[in-house]
Motif scaffolding. Structure first.
Motif, PDB file in Angstrom:
ATOM      1  N   GLN A   1       0.830  -1.196   0.000  1.00 64.39           N
ATOM      2  CA  GLN A   1       0.000   0.000   0.000  1.00 64.39           C
ATOM      3  C   GLN A   1       0.867   1.249   0.000  1.00 64.39           C
ATOM      4  N   HIS A   2       0.549   2.161  -0.895  1.00 66.40           N
ATOM      5  CA  HIS A   2       1.176   3.478  -0.963  1.00 66.40           C
ATOM      6  C   HIS A   2       0.059   4.495  -1.099  1.00 66.40           C
ATOM      7  N   SER A   3      -0.081   5.343  -0.103  1.00 67.89           N
ATOM      8  CA  SER A   3      -1.131   6.357  -0.089  1.00 67.89           C
ATOM      9  C   SER A   3      -2.481   5.663  -0.257  1.00 67.89           C
ATOM     10  N   ASN A   4      -3.231   5.965  -1.337  1.00 71.59           N
ATOM     11  CA  ASN A   4      -4.536   5.331  -1.531  1.00 71.59           C
ATOM     12  C   ASN A   4      -4.490   4.207  -2.573  1.00 71.59           C
ATOM     13  N   PHE A   5      -3.303   3.747  -2.905  1.00 74.59           N
ATOM     14  CA  PHE A   5      -3.087   2.672  -3.875  1.00 74.59           C
ATOM     15  C   PHE A   5      -2.794   1.377  -3.121  1.00 74.59           C
ATOM     16  N   VAL A   6      -3.523   0.305  -3.449  1.00 70.75           N
ATOM     17  CA  VAL A   6      -3.340  -0.993  -2.785  1.00 70.75           C
ATOM     18  C   VAL A   6      -3.196  -2.069  -3.862  1.00 70.75           C
ATOM     19  N   SER A   7      -2.212  -2.938  -3.710  1.00 71.67           N
ATOM     20  CA  SER A   7      -2.045  -4.040  -4.661  1.00 71.67           C
ATOM     21  C   SER A   7      -1.794  -5.341  -3.901  1.00 71.67           C
ATOM     22  N   LEU A   8      -2.212  -6.431  -4.512  1.00 74.93           N
ATOM     23  CA  LEU A   8      -1.952  -7.765  -3.964  1.00 74.93           C
ATOM     24  C   LEU A   8      -0.571  -8.205  -4.437  1.00 74.93           C
ATOM     25  N   LYS A   9       0.266  -8.657  -3.523  1.00 72.47           N
ATOM     26  CA  LYS A   9       1.629  -9.061  -3.885  1.00 72.47           C
ATOM     27  C   LYS A   9       1.667 -10.425  -4.568  1.00 72.47           C
ATOM     28  N   ARG A  10       0.670 -11.253  -4.325  1.00 73.54           N
ATOM     29  CA  ARG A  10       0.624 -12.598  -4.906  1.00 73.54           C
ATOM     30  C   ARG A  10      -0.741 -12.824  -5.553  1.00 73.54           C
ATOM     31  N   LEU A  11      -0.844 -13.869  -6.337  1.00 74.45           N
ATOM     32  CA  LEU A  11      -2.128 -14.233  -6.939  1.00 74.45           C
ATOM     33  C   LEU A  11      -2.890 -15.137  -5.975  1.00 74.45           C
ATOM     34  N   TYR A  12      -4.140 -14.811  -5.746  1.00 71.75           N
ATOM     35  CA  TYR A  12      -4.983 -15.575  -4.837  1.00 71.75           C
ATOM     36  C   TYR A  12      -6.268 -15.976  -5.544  1.00 71.75           C
ATOM     37  N   ARG A  13      -6.913 -16.989  -4.994  1.00 67.84           N
ATOM     38  CA  ARG A  13      -8.277 -17.333  -5.385  1.00 67.84           C
ATOM     39  C   ARG A  13      -9.098 -17.337  -4.102  1.00 67.84           C
ATOM     40  N   VAL A  14     -10.400 -17.160  -4.229  1.00 69.88           N
ATOM     41  CA  VAL A  14     -11.279 -17.114  -3.067  1.00 69.88           C
ATOM     42  C   VAL A  14     -12.009 -18.444  -2.966  1.00 69.88           C
ATOM     43  N   THR A  15     -11.948 -19.067  -1.815  1.00 67.23           N
ATOM     44  CA  THR A  15     -12.644 -20.330  -1.591  1.00 67.23           C
ATOM     45  C   THR A  15     -14.128 -20.052  -1.365  1.00 67.23           C
ATOM     46  N   PRO A  16     -14.987 -21.065  -1.493  1.00 62.68           N
ATOM     47  CA  PRO A  16     -16.423 -20.857  -1.255  1.00 62.68           C
ATOM     48  C   PRO A  16     -16.736 -20.334   0.153  1.00 62.68           C
ATOM     49  N   GLY A  17     -15.852 -20.620   1.106  1.00 64.66           N
ATOM     50  CA  GLY A  17     -16.048 -20.140   2.470  1.00 64.66           C
ATOM     51  C   GLY A  17     -15.589 -18.705   2.687  1.00 64.66           C
ATOM     52  N   GLY A  18     -14.993 -18.083   1.660  1.00 67.60           N
ATOM     53  CA  GLY A  18     -14.565 -16.702   1.772  1.00 67.60           C
ATOM     54  C   GLY A  18     -13.132 -16.515   2.232  1.00 67.60           C
ATOM     55  N   HIS A  19     -12.296 -17.556   2.111  1.00 69.82           N
ATOM     56  CA  HIS A  19     -10.893 -17.450   2.494  1.00 69.82           C
ATOM     57  C   HIS A  19     -10.035 -17.304   1.248  1.00 69.82           C
ATOM     58  N   PHE A  20      -8.874 -16.727   1.407  1.00 70.06           N
ATOM     59  CA  PHE A  20      -7.932 -16.557   0.294  1.00 70.06           C
ATOM     60  C   PHE A  20      -6.962 -17.726   0.268  1.00 70.06           C
ATOM     61  N   ARG A  21      -6.769 -18.312  -0.897  1.00 73.59           N
ATOM     62  CA  ARG A  21      -5.779 -19.365  -1.111  1.00 73.59           C
ATOM     63  C   ARG A  21      -4.822 -18.886  -2.205  1.00 73.59           C
ATOM     64  N   GLU A  22      -3.550 -19.038  -1.934  1.00 72.38           N
ATOM     65  CA  GLU A  22      -2.549 -18.623  -2.923  1.00 72.38           C
ATOM     66  C   GLU A  22      -2.561 -19.594  -4.096  1.00 72.38           C
TER      67      GLU A  22
END
Length: 113
Positions: A90-111
């Motif tokens: 995060q820099h100021s109002n800019f946010v980026s994901l450092k890695r690629l993720y997918r979202v599981t059906p339960g709402g968790h992030f998996r790399e």
């Protein structure tokens, strides 16, 4: 008399549902927006999909966020990243994901590997 500190907070319609089927970036950005709005910060997010990043904006527009709003946005991103174990930059109002993720059906992030 002392002058009261002016805050950038105000009521904006809340976001109730978070889309789990549209990708990790949109899911995380919506979680940030929902958290900010829940606490009275009138936030919008602007996605930049090819670069896996998003910008946090004030509902009224403008490039720069007020200092109190900026601090609240940084705290919200930091808390959500820690809660969901997502690596973000995060820099100021800019946010980026450092890695690629997918979202599981339960709402968790998996790399993604």
């Amino acid at each position: 008399m002392t002058r009261a500190k002016v805050s950038s907070r105000r009521y904006v319609k809340r976001v109730w549902r978070v889309p789990k089927d549209r990708g990790a970036l949109e899911y995380f950005a919506t979680l940030v927006k929902k958290s900010l709005r829940k606490h009275g910060w009138p936030a919008e997010v602007e996605l930049r999909l090819p670069r896996q990043c998003f910008f946090i904006r004030h509902v009224d527009g403008g490039e720069e966020l007020p200092p109190d709003f900026q601090e609240a946005a940084e705290i919200a991103v930091r808390i959500l990243a820690r809660t969901y174990r997502v690596e973000v930059e995060q820099h100021s109002n800019f946010v980026s994901l450092k890695r690629l993720y997918r979202v599981t059906p339960g709402g968790h992030f998996r790399e993604e590997k």
